[in-house]
Enzyme design. Structure first.
Site, PDB file in Angstrom:
ATOM      1  CB  CYS A   1       1.308  -0.646   5.263  1.00 18.27           C
ATOM      2  SG  CYS A   1       3.099  -0.599   5.045  1.00 18.27           S
TER       3      CYS A   1
ATOM      4  CG  HIS B   1       2.578   2.548   8.170  1.00 14.52           C
ATOM      5  ND1 HIS B   1       1.988   1.331   7.948  1.00 14.52           N
ATOM      6  CD2 HIS B   1       1.556   3.447   8.258  1.00 14.52           C
ATOM      7  CE1 HIS B   1       0.682   1.470   7.919  1.00 14.52           C
ATOM      8  NE2 HIS B   1       0.391   2.761   8.094  1.00 14.52           N
TER       9      HIS B   1
ATOM     10  CG  ASP C   1      -2.775   4.194   7.710  1.00 15.32           C
ATOM     11  OD1 ASP C   1      -2.692   3.399   6.753  1.00 15.32           O
ATOM     12  OD2 ASP C   1      -2.076   4.096   8.734  1.00 15.32           O
TER      13      ASP C   1
END
Length: 663
Positions: free
Chosen positions: A402, A446, A462
């Site tokens: 991520c 994250h 995202d």
């Protein structure tokens, strides 16, 4: 008493010492157990075959070697783990000069300190149960000092009596004693084995967090659980970029602003952070925390006024639809590209978007389309990147976690003239259906992006949701559970096994209740509890509460404690025989003072012969018990018979049933 003369006490001492040391192997080097084994064997040879105690030079060398070993293991003697290791080694080496009763007591008292040190590192309910077992063995070892060859049963009975006597005082002090920060909530200087979100980020950092199965925090919602896609636990904003590493901008973090007014309808929840040193708190944006020792800053972060240690619990309210708007200058703060790397390909692509799209929102859409149409791989083990890490990731390796996607997206946006920044925190979590709360683990860490759009404020984007939507929709377990690096640091974590889910939820329910009602029983909770019980906190009501809650149980415990020794040394055989005599007195035959059992039996035989056979049996059993050892099987059998038939009616019923059976 010379410790060397009581082998029974020595065995219990070594057992208690070993049990106090073993749980610390998780944080201390294993060679300390080998040192204990060597010292215990040496001391045992001293007791058994008369070996000599080591001379002063040998003991001095052992101390020096131990200190060197601690330093090599921890690279410091001032870390908490190193200081605990020194204490444990001192406890072990004390065996090699254990000659007197005073030395024996000193080893036992040091063992209590070692047990307490174990709670510095973990205070889960399992750790507390283990500490209680360690204390129980130490109490048994203490009793062997003055009770040669005492049975374990008798020692356990004495220990249980002491524990029951101390329980009211313990509960009273826990409820009314002023709450001060316990030693184990202080920051651990060693810092070994601690995992969690950092205030800086480089490609690969969060991927390493996925190797940990440790719990980060728990959340209990007042209403229904929101969808997994909306569970973005916002922690820190990273907007400083040097070309390789993202970090916090120190100036905005000190710029306090008024917390937002949450528009209704809002979602309310309670967060319980695991033990650690907390400089920032996590909240669902836009969120507001109800706590006096934190503040809200211009980057929409909740920061602590002073680092909060230990477990932290706070209530918050959030509204997902509310915009993140502020009065800062996003262009100046969030357009830097760093000087440690050039990334010419990424800059050229971003410049093309800027030339083709005048509206920043369209440039954001172009970047999202790029991630959607490029064959990226979401993996825990991406290839190592070189100097131009953004270019290598976007156009060569295309493998990342991520932080790779968020970092490269923010870089592209800044190069395209759109203010952007990275936000780190946690996403999703695991819902405990057994008790209805959310567990967020370190593996749920994250990173995502926020872009500034005029009129809309900071908008979350995202890229991971574009490349690997199942990570956001189903959670980290569903996507990464089969990858080799997932929970690598926790190979025995129950999260790895589907069959253990119910057991894991049950254990976590216990730990959660323990954390909420015991470990988090701070000053505010104590005041609320006392006000709820007393209505008002004042000296008069506190005194009455102390007398009722503490004084009465302590008085009862003292009363029974004073009576226990009398009953403990009473002759049971005599007690049962006297009960038999009292049973006859209710039937008109009263035993005279000073009348011997034989004379009383003769008088019963002449006055009421119907009871003579029964009393003859009781008299015989009582007489035999007076002249045989109490530890013998015959004594115990006679005592049971004497107790069973201490009333004549019981004997008659038994006799009639036997006759009926024979007929």
């Amino acid at each position: 008493m010379n410790a060397a003369e009581n082998r029974h006490a020595v065995i219990w001492l070594l057992l208690a010492q070993l049990l106090a040391i073993l749980p610390l192997v998780a944080v201390l080097p294993f060679w300390i157990v080998a040192v204990w084994a060597g010292a215990a064997w040496w001391y045992w040879r001293i007791i058994m075959v008369g070996w000599s105690f080591p001379i002063a030079a040998v003991k001095g060398l052992l101390v020096i070697a131990s200190m060197v070993g601690v330093y090599l293991s921890f690279a410091s003697l001032l870390a908490l783990e190193a200081m605990v290791a020194i204490l444990v080694l001192a406890l072990i080496l004390k065996l090699l000069e254990l000659k007197t009763e005073r030395d024996h007591w000193l080893v036992l008292m040091l063992s209590y300190f070692v047990v307490a040190c174990g709670l510095l590192f973990s205070q889960q309910i399992v750790d507390v149960a283990l500490a209680l077992l360690q204390i129980a063995v130490l109490l048994l070892a203490q009793q062997t000092m003055n009770r040669d060859k005492a049975t374990v049963t008798s020692m356990l009975r004495s220990m249980a009596a002491m524990a029951l006597q101390s329980l009211p005082l313990m509960l009273l002090l826990f409820v009314i004693f002023p709450r001060i920060g316990p030693l184990w909530t202080m920051p651990l200087p060693g810092g070994q084995g601690q995992t969690g979100m950092s205030d800086s980020l480089e490609f690969g950092d969060i991927a390493r967090l996925s190797q940990s199965g440790e719990l980060a925090f728990r959340v209990r919602f007042d209403g229904e659980l929101p969808s997994s896609e909306s569970l973005y636990w916002r922690g820190l904003v990273l907007d400083q970029f040097d070309g390789r590493r993202w970090s916090r901008n120190a100036w905005p973090s000190k710029n306090k602003v008024t917390p937002p007014d949450i528009v209704q309808p809002a979602i309310k929840y309670t967060v319980t952070l695991e033990s650690g040193l907390h400089e920032w708190l996590y909240v669902l944006p836009v969120g507001k925390i109800d706590r006096s020792d934190v503040y809200y800053n211009a980057q929409h972060q909740w920061l602590s006024k002073r680092a909060i240690s230990g477990r932290v619990e706070y209530t918050a309210a959030s509204n997902f639809r509310q915009a993140l708007k502020d009065n800062t200058e996003p262009e100046r703060q969030n357009l830097q590209l760093g000087s440690r790397s050039e990334n010419p390909q990424a800059r050229a692509l971003a410049l093309q978007w800027q030339e083709n799209n005048a509206d920043p929102a369209e440039r954001v859409a172009a970047a999202i389309h790029f991630f959607e149409t490029t064959a990226f791989e979401y993996t825990l083990t991406p290839m190592v990147l070189g100097q131009n890490n953004v270019d290598e990731f976007l156009f060569t390796t295309r493998q990342g976690y991520c932080e790779h996607f968020a970092g490269s997206f923010v870089y592209l946006m800044r190069a395209a003239g759109v203010p952007a920044r990275i936000v780190v925190g946690y996403q999703g979590g695991e819902f405990n259906k057994r008790d209805g709360y959310l567990l967020v683990h370190q593996s749920d860490a994250h990173a995502w992006a926020e872009v500034w759009l005029d009129g809309r404020g900071w908008v979350r984007v995202d890229p991971t949701a574009t490349v690997a939507p199942s990570r956001i929709r189903l959670g980290a377990d569903a996507l990464l559970g089969r990858q080799s690096g997932y929970l690598k640091d926790s190979p025995m974590s129950l999260r790895r096994f589907e069959w253990a889910t119910r057991l894991r939820y049950f254990v976590d329910n216990i730990n959660y209740a323990w954390a909420r009602w015991v470990l988090n029983f701070d000053g505010d909770t104590q005041n609320s509890f006392l006000r709820g019980v007393l209505g008002e906190i004042n000296p008069q009501r506190m005194l009455i509460a102390v007398m009722l809650i503490g004084g009465l149980p302590l008085a009862l415990a003292a009363f029974f404690s004073l009576r226990l020794p009398v009953r403990q040394h009473e002759d049971l055989a005599a007690r049962y025989y006297l009960r038999s005599c009292r049973a006859l007195s209710r039937r008109g035959i009263v035993r005279s003072a000073g009348e011997t059992p034989e004379d009383f039996l003769a008088r019963v035989n002449s006055e009421q012969a119907c009871w003579a056979a029964w009393l003859a049996m009781q008299t015989r059993l009582f007489s035999e018990c007076c002249y045989i050892p109490q530890q013998s099987a015959t004594y115990q059998q006679n005592l049971r018979q004497l107790k069973r038939f201490q009333r004549p009616r019981k004997w008659l019923e038994h006799s009639e049933s036997v006759k009926g059976f024979k007929r």
